[in-house]
Design a protein around this motif. Structure first.
Motif, mmCIF file in Angstrom:
data_model
loop_
_atom_site.group_PDB
_atom_site.id
_atom_site.type_symbol
_atom_site.label_atom_id
_atom_site.label_comp_id
_atom_site.label_asym_id
_atom_site.label_seq_id
_atom_site.Cartn_x
_atom_site.Cartn_y
_atom_site.Cartn_z
ATOM 1 N N ILE A 33 0.854 -1.217 0.172
ATOM 2 C CA ILE A 33 0.176 0.231 0.061
ATOM 3 C C ILE A 33 1.034 1.195 0.049
ATOM 4 C CG2 ILE A 33 -1.850 1.398 1.160
ATOM 5 C CD1 ILE A 33 -2.824 -1.414 -0.160
ATOM 6 N N HIS A 34 0.482 2.195 -0.661
ATOM 7 C CA HIS A 34 1.326 3.342 -1.139
ATOM 8 C C HIS A 34 0.606 4.691 -0.543
ATOM 9 C CE1 HIS A 34 3.635 0.734 -3.527
ATOM 10 N NE2 HIS A 34 2.600 0.215 -3.816
ATOM 11 N N PRO A 40 -1.540 21.751 -4.969
ATOM 12 C CA PRO A 40 -2.318 22.492 -5.875
ATOM 13 C C PRO A 40 -1.470 22.808 -6.867
ATOM 14 C CG PRO A 40 -2.573 23.320 -3.369
ATOM 15 C CD PRO A 40 -1.626 22.266 -3.556
ATOM 16 N N GLY A 41 -2.042 22.513 -8.090
ATOM 17 C CA GLY A 41 -1.517 22.915 -9.437
ATOM 18 C C GLY A 41 -0.184 21.939 -9.858
ATOM 19 N N LYS A 42 0.012 20.656 -9.068
ATOM 20 C CA LYS A 42 1.085 19.852 -9.350
ATOM 21 C C LYS A 42 0.461 18.368 -9.551
ATOM 22 C CE LYS A 42 4.416 22.362 -6.821
ATOM 23 N NZ LYS A 42 5.635 22.485 -5.869
ATOM 24 N N GLY A 43 1.414 17.648 -10.067
ATOM 25 C CA GLY A 43 1.003 16.249 -10.324
ATOM 26 C C GLY A 43 1.261 15.218 -8.976
ATOM 27 N N LEU A 44 0.669 14.097 -9.209
ATOM 28 C CA LEU A 44 0.724 12.950 -8.147
ATOM 29 C C LEU A 44 2.458 12.868 -7.807
ATOM 30 C CD1 LEU A 44 -1.991 10.439 -9.018
ATOM 31 C CD2 LEU A 44 -1.899 12.098 -6.886
ATOM 32 N N GLU A 45 2.723 12.814 -6.593
ATOM 33 C CA GLU A 45 3.962 12.562 -5.880
ATOM 34 C C GLU A 45 4.118 11.531 -4.954
ATOM 35 O OE1 GLU A 45 7.072 15.484 -4.014
ATOM 36 O OE2 GLU A 45 5.053 15.513 -3.065
ATOM 37 N N TRP A 46 4.844 10.403 -5.123
ATOM 38 C CA TRP A 46 4.629 9.286 -4.266
ATOM 39 C C TRP A 46 5.341 9.866 -2.922
ATOM 40 C CZ3 TRP A 46 9.575 7.170 -2.356
ATOM 41 C CH2 TRP A 46 9.430 6.165 -1.612
ATOM 42 N N VAL A 47 4.919 9.334 -1.810
ATOM 43 C CA VAL A 47 5.310 9.603 -0.357
ATOM 44 C C VAL A 47 5.890 8.414 0.555
ATOM 45 C CG1 VAL A 47 4.267 10.672 1.758
ATOM 46 C CG2 VAL A 47 3.487 11.634 -0.283
ATOM 47 N N SER A 48 5.104 7.239 0.296
ATOM 48 C CA SER A 48 5.748 6.033 1.049
ATOM 49 C C SER A 48 5.227 4.921 0.684
ATOM 50 C CB SER A 48 5.289 6.490 2.632
ATOM 51 O OG SER A 48 5.740 5.601 3.469
ATOM 52 N N THR A 49 5.550 3.844 0.901
ATOM 53 C CA THR A 49 5.174 2.677 0.715
ATOM 54 C C THR A 49 5.358 1.627 1.899
ATOM 55 O OG1 THR A 49 5.716 2.486 -1.685
ATOM 56 C CG2 THR A 49 5.503 0.647 -0.601
ATOM 57 N N ILE A 50 4.283 0.579 1.966
ATOM 58 C CA ILE A 50 4.436 -0.466 3.086
ATOM 59 C C ILE A 50 4.276 -1.791 2.716
ATOM 60 C CG2 ILE A 50 2.192 -0.130 3.919
ATOM 61 C CD1 ILE A 50 3.459 -0.499 6.922
ATOM 62 N N ARG A 56 8.624 -3.963 5.713
ATOM 63 C CA ARG A 56 9.417 -3.034 5.099
ATOM 64 C C ARG A 56 8.634 -1.826 4.804
ATOM 65 N NH1 ARG A 56 10.947 -6.605 0.003
ATOM 66 N NH2 ARG A 56 8.821 -7.633 0.867
ATOM 67 N N THR A 57 9.335 -0.601 4.832
ATOM 68 C CA THR A 57 8.570 0.566 4.638
ATOM 69 C C THR A 57 9.862 1.442 3.591
ATOM 70 O OG1 THR A 57 9.614 1.526 6.422
ATOM 71 C CG2 THR A 57 7.505 0.692 6.701
ATOM 72 N N ASP A 58 9.111 2.323 2.922
ATOM 73 C CA ASP A 58 10.064 3.164 2.223
ATOM 74 C C ASP A 58 9.497 4.735 2.190
ATOM 75 O OD1 ASP A 58 11.405 3.228 -1.164
ATOM 76 O OD2 ASP A 58 12.270 4.104 0.543
ATOM 77 N N TYR A 59 10.244 5.530 2.027
ATOM 78 C CA TYR A 59 9.794 7.002 2.019
ATOM 79 C C TYR A 59 10.513 7.848 1.077
ATOM 80 C CZ TYR A 59 8.176 5.669 6.694
ATOM 81 O OH TYR A 59 7.474 4.920 7.826
ATOM 82 N N ALA A 60 9.700 8.783 0.582
ATOM 83 C CA ALA A 60 10.474 9.809 -0.311
ATOM 84 C C ALA A 60 11.354 10.624 0.601
ATOM 85 C CB ALA A 60 9.630 10.788 -0.872
ATOM 86 N N ASP A 61 12.315 11.252 -0.164
ATOM 87 C CA ASP A 61 13.476 11.788 0.692
ATOM 88 C C ASP A 61 12.931 12.892 1.430
ATOM 89 O OD1 ASP A 61 16.490 11.463 -1.607
ATOM 90 O OD2 ASP A 61 15.388 10.066 -0.055
ATOM 91 N N HIS A 62 12.076 13.757 0.935
ATOM 92 C CA HIS A 62 11.781 14.997 1.708
ATOM 93 C C HIS A 62 10.534 14.699 2.802
ATOM 94 C CE1 HIS A 62 9.263 14.091 -1.955
ATOM 95 N NE2 HIS A 62 8.125 14.491 -1.287
#
Length: 114
Positions: A33-34, A40-50, A56-62
């Motif tokens: 699951i992600h 606003p005004g931007k495209g979809l951005e991946w944040v995190s995954t489990i 196991r988990t993963d995160y965007a750098d920001h």
């Protein structure tokens, strides 16, 4: 597949929120699951995954070090704990069954005031 997000709101910079994602209509414990977001005004951005078991988990750098993803397979729920929120975290947050967010819920709005 049905995904329903909740927990968004208005928070001051530096504050915290916990988002929830309720899943149904598929074998939840077999799926990654992600969380993705759209500012606003931007495209979809991946944040995190489990991973399916939550091991196991993963995160965007920001968001690394500030956000934490978790899941409860007994309740078909995924959470996103968001701490130290910044104005740039303002977005519509969706949970999804794919990293690109193609199959996602309607989202929950997070607004961070500076």
């Amino acid at each position: 597949v049905q995904l329903v997000e909740s927990g968004g709101g208005l928070v001051q910079s530096g504050g915290s929120l916990r988002l929830s994602c309720a899943a149904s209509g598929f074998i939840f414990e077999r799926f990654y699951i992600h969380w993705v977001r759209q500012a606003p005004g931007k495209g979809l951005e991946w944040v995190s995954t489990i991973s399916p078991t939550g091991s196991r988990t993963d995160y965007a750098d920001h968001v690394k070090g500030r956000f934490a993803i978790s899941r409860d397979n007994a309740k078909n729920l995924v959470y996103l704990q968001m701490n130290s929120l910044k104005a740039e975290d303002t977005a519509l947050y969706h949970c999804a069954t794919d990293r690109m967010g193609t199959d996602r819920g309607q989202g929950t709005q997070v607004t961070v005031s500076s």
